[in-house]
Design a protein around this motif. Structure first.
Motif, short mmCIF file in Angstrom:
data_model
loop_
_atom_site.label_atom_id
_atom_site.label_comp_id
_atom_site.label_asym_id
_atom_site.label_seq_id
_atom_site.Cartn_x
_atom_site.Cartn_y
_atom_site.Cartn_z
N TRP A 231 0.95 -1.12 0.01
CA TRP A 231 -0.21 0.05 -0.07
C TRP A 231 0.94 1.61 -0.10
O TRP A 231 0.04 2.17 -0.23
CB TRP A 231 -0.73 0.29 0.82
CG TRP A 231 -0.74 0.10 2.45
CD1 TRP A 231 -0.41 -0.76 3.20
CD2 TRP A 231 -0.24 1.57 3.20
NE1 TRP A 231 0.46 -0.58 4.35
CE2 TRP A 231 1.03 0.77 4.44
CE3 TRP A 231 0.19 2.62 2.86
CZ2 TRP A 231 0.79 1.62 5.12
CZ3 TRP A 231 0.84 3.63 3.81
CH2 TRP A 231 1.23 3.53 4.86
N ALA B 149 1.97 1.84 -3.16
CA ALA B 149 0.85 2.09 -4.09
C ALA B 149 0.98 3.82 -3.86
O ALA B 149 -0.15 5.04 -4.75
CB ALA B 149 0.13 1.11 -4.08
N LYS B 150 0.84 4.02 -2.37
CA LYS B 150 0.99 5.45 -2.28
C LYS B 150 1.90 6.35 -3.47
O LYS B 150 1.41 7.79 -3.44
CB LYS B 150 1.13 5.90 -0.64
CG LYS B 150 0.61 7.71 -0.56
CD LYS B 150 0.56 6.75 1.41
CE LYS B 150 -0.43 8.79 1.64
NZ LYS B 150 -0.53 8.42 3.08
N ARG C 105 3.60 5.64 -5.70
CA ARG C 105 3.26 5.37 -7.37
C ARG C 105 1.64 6.47 -7.58
O ARG C 105 1.93 7.18 -8.33
CB ARG C 105 2.62 4.16 -7.79
CG ARG C 105 2.78 3.68 -9.46
CD ARG C 105 1.68 2.37 -9.10
NE ARG C 105 2.72 1.52 -8.27
CZ ARG C 105 1.91 0.57 -7.49
NH1 ARG C 105 0.58 0.74 -7.42
NH2 ARG C 105 2.31 -0.57 -6.71
#
Lengths: 417, 417
Positions: B81, B84-85, B87
């Motif tokens: 996660w 992903a943040k 990204r």
């Protein structure tokens, strides 16, 4: 303030509350206003052997701005990384420590419609991850005084004096005393609760009947075989924890769709920073069908109509008028405390772990058994000093459970006398 | 404190600093100790039309605990996660407002080896996302006084008096005055900087030569065609922003691998909550090959050996002794200020946007052109009141750039006289 007792409280939340196990990750949800206390709790987590501590700060004034300035689209948005974080939480099952301190009406003025729409949108994505954690992770909720909350409770005191008084209230409600080990007090407390639950469970009541002079006249049916619970709980993995500090309630989940009559609130309800006061709700076939409030009626309506299950009941809880929280003699404007001062009900999601073998059932089976499902769970208080509650068994036997706001004789524990 | 000027400062950071555009998302990086100021900045973001504001709180005492109690494995871990943040940040390019306030030696006692290992581990995953944002997002760094930082700067004052004095210093350094518009002051300031850069760029120096009595005797080669910059910058998308407040430096990125001689520090360096004092570094073929420090030598060594590029230079910056920051007459123990009081160099990553056509080149081509790459960028101060700097052109012409710590005559602007 008394740093010794504050430190004890931090440790109690970590050890007795969430019961951190060596190597576990802990998430601490807290306001930046409370950074000093939050750091104390974090340290106690590490001392208890936590492998990682994550701080999750939320500042109410900024939340309020978001509701004022952002669109529903933006408020309800769940970017991929946020969904991934919730998925991670559902897989890794970190402990959750919630430290409440917000102003009870700090979100006053926010459009309840907008808030509801944003919550529904967000929960459409996130609810499944929350559901996946149910009965599997350790969590606890505690509270510490902020200046604004303290002034709400003690409006005539200075900020400092109000906070000091609220600290004293909290200490007395969570059994923290100078030179005494609060862990012992919690063990004794939990033992009494088990005794009381055992007696209630033996009766296997079909329904409960509530009556008082305020206008409550209400019957709610229970789920056959569902148990009464109170105090500490076990995760499916077998770790004991105390989800609420304080806790004075014995509760169960009633049968969804089976409640009749009117309940009248006995205390204001603080919901997400907005106050609802002097209200009543009427139930037919388990559903809230009409309601009214002197103050905050729109917010009450938004709660009841949030989703399919938000008009049904998810909890029936019994608390005597003599509870330590009630004995402070005032409202806290915070459910964590106020629900422990008074008999209450909750709109929304029920607790599946009241069912025997809940851990071998699917979410669908929980629902079929009568456990209500919703994205909300909102407690509201109906207890009064003249509240009488009777339990009725399937063979028609009536048993006094509450008489004039107190446990009936046979449910009292040794220390109540 | 003077709420009017504090509010002006918050607005300046949002409008002139990061220059929030309507609908943009803004991330505010700040300590929970500064929640009141942070809320003010958040509000100014919304008033400037931000579509969303995200608060990213970090509390130094909890960071310190993490370094003390967690394993390198845990500290360096990047769950999906979090990746992903980052990204998401590289794709969505939210504005970043960094509000510094930490205790300059608040992480004293942390094992530098452990910190380095954790950072390297984390950056192995995250660096590519940071690189992807380079020259594309708007960001700004400002600072506000915490009690601990203020006491470090003013050890003989009470906490309150120290904070008040530090606020006054900050206001004077960022051109905030009662009843005056700081935006005008910043526009004038940026215009002067452009003039000075233009003159330096016209010379196209091959290398610079530094000398002072403290022992600095040093030559650093510049990248042919690379420009001198200062003040505001443009993103690739064409949005103007001011990355540092205050800013008094004119800088460029030198040619990686081409520096010779010894530089002696003229001010302490506060690196991630740890102080390095009275140090020197010797360069051969652009690399730091030997160094020593009276205090914090181990930390200095960890910086220099962090990765392949951390022993090379990424920045050469010119700041006169008469800068407003220098004129406060004291150290800030915070690079954002101290680098604007003194000529300095930086170990680590260079700025690719000094290259003409940088926006049409790949990261590999930036490196080939001589822009150093590293996961760190650490400024350290070498300027003194007796510092002389000459620029040498490819045909051997020597030009005075700094004489006795001040810009040589031809580089002074109108208002300096």
């Amino acid at each position: 303030m008394d740093q010794e007792r504050i430190r004890k409280y931090a440790k109690l939340a970590v050890c007795t509350g969430v019961n951190v196990q060596p190597g576990q990750t802990v998430m601490i949800f807290v306001s930046p206003e409370q950074h000093e206390f939050a750091a104390m709790v974090a340290e106690e987590c590490y001392l208890a052997g936590a492998g990682k501590v994550m701080m999750e700060w939320t500042f109410q004034p900024v939340t309020k701005m978001a509701y004022q300035y952002e669109t529903v689209e933006s408020l309800g948005e769940v970017p991929e990384w946020l969904e991934a974080k919730h998925r991670w939480m559902a897989e890794e099952l970190p402990c959750h420590i919630h430290i409440l301190s917000d102003d009870p009406d700090g979100l006053a003025g926010v459009d309840p419609e907008k808030m509801q729409q944003a919550m529904v949108k967000k929960n459409r994505v996130l609810k499944k991850y929350r559901d996946a954690r149910e009965n599997r992770d350790q969590w606890t909720i505690i509270a510490v005084p902020s200046p604004s909350w303290a002034k709400k409770v003690y409006p005539n005191e200075t900020e400092e004096a109000a906070q000091a008084k609220l600290w004293e209230d909290i200490f007395s409600c969570v059994h923290i005393e100078k030179d005494k080990d609060p862990v012992d007090a919690w063990n004794r407390h939990n033992h009494q609760f088990l005794e009381r639950c055992r007696k209630l469970n033996e009766y296997g009541f079909e329904y409960l009947e509530y009556k008082n002079q305020l206008g409550t006249d209400f019957r709610v049916w229970l789920i056959p075989g569902a148990v009464w619970m109170g105090g500490g709980e076990y995760t499916m993995g077998g770790t004991y924890y105390n989800p609420n500090m304080p806790t004075e309630e014995i509760f169960t989940t009633p049968a969804s769709g089976r409640a009749e009559g009117k309940v009248v609130s006995s205390k204001p309800l603080s919901y997400q920073g907005m106050l609802i006061e002097d209200f009543w709700v009427e139930f037919k076939e388990g559903k809230a069908v009409s309601w009214s409030a002197r103050c905050g009626e729109e917010v009450l309506g938004k709660i009841i109509t949030m989703d399919e299950g938000s008009c049904c009941l998810g909890e029936v809880a019994l608390v005597p008028e003599s509870s330590p929280v009630s004995q402070t003699g005032h409202m806290f404007y915070e459910t964590l405390f106020d629900e422990n001062a008074s008999c209450h009900l909750a709109l929304g999601a029920g607790f599946s772990n009241v069912l025997p073998n809940y851990d071998k059932m699917t979410a669908e089976e929980w629902k079929e058994a009568g456990i209500n499902d919703s994205l909300i769970h909102v407690d509201f208080m109906i207890g009064t000093p003249d509240m009488n509650i009777q339990g009725v068994t399937s063979d028609g036997k009536r048993v006094d459970i509450f008489v004039n706001g107190e446990w009936a004789e046979e449910f009292r524990s040794q220390s109540d006398n």
